[in-house]
Design an enzyme around this catalytic site. Structure first.
Site, short mmCIF file in Angstrom:
data_model
loop_
_atom_site.label_atom_id
_atom_site.label_comp_id
_atom_site.label_asym_id
_atom_site.label_seq_id
_atom_site.Cartn_x
_atom_site.Cartn_y
_atom_site.Cartn_z
CE1 TYR A 1 0.17 1.79 4.16
CE2 TYR A 1 0.86 -0.30 4.48
CZ TYR A 1 0.85 0.84 5.07
OH TYR A 1 1.58 1.16 6.11
CB CYS A 2 1.54 3.88 -1.44
SG CYS A 2 0.39 3.72 -3.12
N GLY A 3 0.06 6.09 -0.47
CA GLY A 3 -0.95 6.82 -0.28
C GLY A 3 -2.26 6.69 -1.01
#
Length: 297
Positions: free
Chosen positions: A253-255
């Site tokens: 995941y990330c932003g």
């Protein structure tokens, strides 16, 4: 380095180098795309995706089309930004881009490659496996002396694309909640270390990371001097240092589900058997106060 000194290389379904692309630009089945974009801060909506169409018009690889990921390849009806479109919307979008079932797709982006791997991942989700990342993108193409075109691209002929039932490359919030207490699942945060720790405030939502996740920044998978993907030996070493092996499922995941797509790409390229992208990422998790976040500063 001159273009003539390079050996053409294709890793089917994953990478092509500039020499291979230069030798294959004439192929009738080739569909070449620049999907460059920039995430910019907006005083009203906090962040927005700016398609780099002006940069494309100024210089692009001959024959390339431009993809506006936000406008063309995201679910415009979803409350979370940049989400994977549903099957029929995705089918219509890629057909408008001229992609056919028998196309050979090559994707690149300027600056960072994760906009390109985001498109690659979406195609994979819907069963299309003949898409490739151009290693080093436009910067490497130009540095090696290959020609560029200028101006807007002509509209492509409409393609015919079959959407397969979505493959298990997408994680949802419930999957991440379950992973919090699952020792056989590794959560990977692909943001910069300062974003992961919470030292750097996010554009929206809460600072920090999902508890139990480890930081493998997308940028750490690239050669800092060339912007090209590390070779397989380098990638394996990077993931091994983070205790990521094939025995554990991975959710990255990330932003907003963009930079984490490079982590997914790299792991799938290495043959990892179970890797998914949390599509909504911190755009969903970080904005939900009932979900835990960890700050290390």
């Amino acid at each position: 380095m001159t273009a003539t000194s390079l050996t053409p290389v294709i890793e089917p379904g994953y990478l092509v180098n500039t020499a291979w692309l230069a030798e294959n630009l004439h192929r009738a089945d080739l569909r070449l795309f620049d999907c460059s974009a920039t995430m910019v801060v907006d005083p009203v909506i906090k962040q927005r995706v700016q398609p780099e169409r002006a940069a494309f018009d100024a210089a692009h690889i001959p024959g390339a089309q431009f993809i506006d990921i936000d406008a063309q390849l995201s679910d415009r009806n979803h409350p979370i930004h940049l989400m994977l479109p549903p099957p029929e919307a995705f089918k219509s979008a890629v057909e408008a881009l001229g992609i056919r079932n028998d196309s050979l797709v090559v994707i690149y982006s300027t600056g960072t490659p994760w906009w390109a791997t985001r498109v690659w991942w979406m195609l994979r989700v819907y069963g299309f496996t003949n898409a490739h990342l151009l290693d080093g993108g436009l910067a490497t193409w130009q540095a090696e002396g290959y020609p560029v075109e200028r101006g807007a691209a002509a509209a492509p002929a409409r393609g015919e694309f079959t959407v397969a039932p979505p493959l298990p490359y997408v994680a949802e919030c419930a999957d991440v909640v379950q992973a919090l207490h699952a020792p056989d699942v590794r959560l990977i945060n692909a943001l910069r270390p300062a974003q992961y720790s919470g030292e750097e405030l996010p554009r929206k939502g809460r600072p920090g990371h999902i508890p139990g996740s480890i930081n493998v920044s997308a940028a750490s998978l690239l050669d800092a001097s060339t912007g090209q993907l590390l070779d397989d030996t380098g990638l394996r070493a990077r993931f091994a240092a983070a205790d990521i092996g094939p025995e554990r499922a991975v959710i990255a995941y990330c932003g907003g589900g963009v930079s984490a797509s490079l982590v997914v790409f790299a792991l799938m390229k290495l043959g990892h058997p179970n890797v998914r992208l949390y599509d909504a990422s911190l755009g969903e998790w970080g904005s939900a106060p009932e979900l835990p976040m960890q700050v290390d500063v």
